[in-house]
Design a protein around this motif. Structure first.
Motif: not given
Length: 328
Positions: A162-166, A216-225, A243-248, A250-251
């Motif tokens: 979670w500490k890597e999350g956005v 807006v924001g970097n979510v690559r290889d990170r969990p998103v809330f 959007t956050v998975v396909k374009r960003g 997110a894991t």
């Protein structure tokens, strides 16, 4: 607890039982019936003379019945010489109608607040009002509690990295809620904006609208809330998750809100969305059993401890500011 009465309306009896359990007591007796023509009948079966009365009544899928029942219960307790009446409304009905949407629209949330005042309410306890400035609609004190510490605790205890999350807002209007949670967890945040416009104003107005979704924001290889106060329709949540998975890139995607209204087939649609890993809400708004059947990704956090503590502190005249704080 001495010299208090706690009554529950029909909107969320399970939550009333949970709150009373935490306070080591049983709900007081009230008879709630409907006449053949649909009118609500309330009979308080316990003496409320000179007592501090708490009425637990959230909004549910039968909103208008809930509101009417609450107003009649408040009036009945005031008529029975109650010392004070506190309405405990985890989800405040009509809270999304807190401003005029059109020239001839009504500010319905303010009207409900006025009706409660007329019925005789002395205090209101609620969780995550849709617009916090709604507290100004009331002529009595309002404790607008927050579910954010509960959500933060779930993230810390459940999501491994979670500490890597956005923390992401699915619309610009929800950024305050998102930045608050991001600050509490010391995480970065992002926004998904959806812009709907006509491709070319010169063309016929019947042409399809074009929707552009921007992250807006970097979510690559990170969990998103993805966080908001209410989940009602699935569309914007699914669009944000995709959007956050396909374009960003997110894991993992967790959709979080205080109030799970889940209108129509919303819950099933979100559950079937491949990009969504979990749907986290509280039990402030009752989710019917038939809606929960066969759903795998739903997590319901319990707010009864928070509400029981708010009732206890209100009754003893203690500060409730600690209920807004994060505890590990």
């Amino acid at each position: 607890m001495r010299r208090t009465c706690i009554f529950g309306g029909l909107s969320h009896p399970e939550l009333t039982d949970f709150i009373c359990e935490k306070l080591g007591r049983k709900p007081d007796k009230v008879e709630l019936r409907k006449f053949a023509n649909g009118e609500t009948s309330v009979e308080i079966k316990t003496s409320v003379r000179d007592q501090a009365v708490f009425i637990v009544q959230s909004g549910s899928h039968k909103t208008n019945d809930d509101v009417m029942e609450l107003l009649i219960m408040i009036a009945a307790c005031k008529g029975g010489s109650a010392k004070s009446v506190t309405a405990v409304m985890p989800y405040f009905p009509y809270s999304r109608q807190s401003k005029k949407k059109s020239h001839r629209g009504a500010i319905t949330a303010r009207m409900i607040a006025n009706l409660m005042h007329v019925a005789g309410v002395n205090h209101v306890v609620t969780i995550d009002l849709h617009a916090s400035q709604m507290q100004g609609f009331f002529k009595c004190p309002v404790d607008n509690l927050v579910a954010e510490p509960l959500l933060a605790r779930w993230i810390r205890s459940t999501v491994e990295n979670w500490k890597e999350g956005v923390v992401v807002s699915k619309n610009p209007g929800g950024t305050k809620r998102v930045t608050s949670l991001a600050d509490a967890l010391k995480l970065s945040f992002g926004i998904v904006t959806t812009d709907t416009r006509r491709p070319n104003m010169g063309q016929s107005m019947y042409n399809s609208l074009e929707t552009t979704i921007t992250l807006v924001g970097n979510v690559r290889d990170r969990p998103v809330f993805i966080v908001d106060d209410i989940i009602d329709k699935a569309g914007s949540w699914i669009a944000a998750a995709e959007t956050v998975v396909k374009r960003g890139g997110a894991t993992k995607v967790v959709c979080m809100a205080t109030h799970g209204l889940f209108g129509g087939d919303c819950l099933r649609e979100m559950d079937e969305c491949e990009e969504i890993d979990a749907i986290v809400v509280t039990n402030a708004f009752p989710i019917p059993k038939e809606k929960r059947e066969g759903i795998r990704k739903l997590v319901i956090l319990d707010v009864s401890t928070l509400l029981a503590e708010a009732i206890r502190r209100n009754h003893h005249g203690e500060s409730i500011s600690q209920l807004y704080m994060h505890h590990d």
